[in-house]
Design an enzyme around this catalytic site. Structure first.
Site, PDB file in Angstrom:
ATOM      1  N   VAL A  73      45.644 -37.913  61.327  1.00 34.90           N
ATOM      2  CA  VAL A  73      46.386 -37.798  62.592  1.00 34.90           C
ATOM      3  C   VAL A  73      46.704 -39.223  63.050  1.00 34.90           C
ATOM      4  O   VAL A  73      45.827 -40.105  62.972  1.00 34.90           O
ATOM      5  CB  VAL A  73      45.518 -37.048  63.638  1.00 34.90           C
ATOM      6  CG1 VAL A  73      46.144 -37.124  65.028  1.00 34.90           C
ATOM      7  CG2 VAL A  73      45.313 -35.595  63.213  1.00 34.90           C
ATOM      8  N   GLU A 105      35.125 -35.629  49.957  1.00 35.40           N
ATOM      9  CA  GLU A 105      34.444 -36.924  49.990  1.00 35.40           C
ATOM     10  C   GLU A 105      34.934 -37.683  51.211  1.00 35.40           C
ATOM     11  O   GLU A 105      36.121 -37.643  51.525  1.00 35.40           O
ATOM     12  CB  GLU A 105      34.767 -37.750  48.739  1.00 35.40           C
ATOM     13  CG  GLU A 105      34.071 -37.267  47.503  1.00 35.40           C
ATOM     14  CD  GLU A 105      35.036 -36.742  46.468  1.00 35.40           C
ATOM     15  OE1 GLU A 105      36.268 -36.892  46.660  1.00 35.40           O
ATOM     16  OE2 GLU A 105      34.574 -36.151  45.476  1.00 35.40           O
ATOM     17  N   ASN A 110      32.966 -43.717  57.894  1.00 38.97           N
ATOM     18  CA  ASN A 110      34.011 -42.996  58.638  1.00 38.97           C
ATOM     19  C   ASN A 110      33.369 -41.967  59.586  1.00 38.97           C
ATOM     20  O   ASN A 110      33.315 -40.772  59.314  1.00 38.97           O
ATOM     21  CB  ASN A 110      34.982 -42.318  57.666  1.00 38.97           C
ATOM     22  CG  ASN A 110      36.243 -41.826  58.348  1.00 38.97           C
ATOM     23  OD1 ASN A 110      36.286 -41.680  59.571  1.00 38.97           O
ATOM     24  ND2 ASN A 110      37.276 -41.571  57.560  1.00 38.97           N
ATOM     25  N   TYR A 117      34.066 -33.084  60.348  1.00 39.98           N
ATOM     26  CA  TYR A 117      33.598 -32.151  59.325  1.00 39.98           C
ATOM     27  C   TYR A 117      32.294 -31.459  59.743  1.00 39.98           C
ATOM     28  O   TYR A 117      32.115 -30.259  59.486  1.00 39.98           O
ATOM     29  CB  TYR A 117      33.422 -32.885  58.001  1.00 39.98           C
ATOM     30  CG  TYR A 117      34.685 -33.529  57.473  1.00 39.98           C
ATOM     31  CD1 TYR A 117      35.914 -32.886  57.569  1.00 39.98           C
ATOM     32  CD2 TYR A 117      34.663 -34.793  56.889  1.00 39.98           C
ATOM     33  CE1 TYR A 117      37.074 -33.479  57.099  1.00 39.98           C
ATOM     34  CE2 TYR A 117      35.821 -35.387  56.414  1.00 39.98           C
ATOM     35  CZ  TYR A 117      37.023 -34.734  56.525  1.00 39.98           C
ATOM     36  OH  TYR A 117      38.169 -35.317  56.059  1.00 39.98           O
TER      37      TYR A 117
END
Ligand SMILES: CC(C)(COP(=O)(O)OP(=O)(O)OC[C@H]1O[C@@H](n2cnc3c(N)ncnc32)[C@H](O)[C@@H]1OP(=O)(O)O)[C@@H](O)C(=O)NCCC(=O)NCCS
Length: 150
Positions: A73, A105, A110, A117
């Site tokens: 995004v 992955e 991050n 997730y």
């Protein structure tokens, strides 16, 4: 934000490459997107706000496994639920394609993507050592995450 989600086709390759370049340090080219989306195992979605593309997701499904190839995004449109909406729709499509689990992955550093997730029900399942090359020429581990599909 309420965004419309539409299926990505090879005709959207340039739009997808433009979106990807806003979200990633190593962008994929329009040719790469066209090649990926010509592959019947790959599907993607684009989020649009009016006439403006504002997010993308690509998955691959092979037999009963799905893989998240990319999700992104643009910075100015983050934290509005766009990636969650894209991922949720793609997870539903993966289920209809026969996938029983999905994996991905994500770079160790991050935190935003890992937060996304985890919120969507993925759990960490392992690591790939030195999987990514960093902008400064270094290397970084990938965290492998998985989620069962209904
Ligand atoms: C990761 C990314 C796709 C998230 O997109 P987004 O549209 O901002 O995500 P959403 O608004 O749908 O966030 C959903 C949830 O994910 C988590 N999340 C998203 N950004 C986060 C951040 N910066 N830090 C912590 N958690 C975050 C939160 O739980 C969030 O819910 P909340 O806003 O109610 O707290 C976006 O930051 C991005 O494009 N990053 C660069 C590309 C990338 O790293 N892609 C993933 C590669 S594996």
């Amino acid at each position: 934000m309420t965004a419309a989600l539409c299926p990505a086709t090879p005709l959207h390759a340039a739009v997808l490459a433009g979106l990807h370049a806003t979200a990633f340090a190593h962008p994929w080219s329009a040719e790469e997107f066209a090649t990926l989306l010509a592959d019947p195992t790959v599907f993607g979605l684009i989020a649009t706000d009016g006439d403006h593309p504002c997010g993308l997701v690509l998955f691959r499904t092979v037999l009963d496994e799905a893989e998240v190839l990319t999700v992104g995004v643009p910075p100015q449109q983050r934290r509005q639920g766009l990636a969650a909406a894209l991922m949720s729709a793609a997870l539903a499509t993966a289920t209809t394609r026969g996938a029983a689990q999905v994996f991905l992955e994500v770079a160790d550093s991050n935190a935003a993507a890992q937060g996304l997730y985890l919120r969507l029900g993925f759990t960490a399942a392992g690591r790939r050592k030195k999987y990514y090359r960093t902008a400064d020429g270094g290397q970084e581990d990938a965290v492998v995450m998985v989620r069962p599909l209904p």
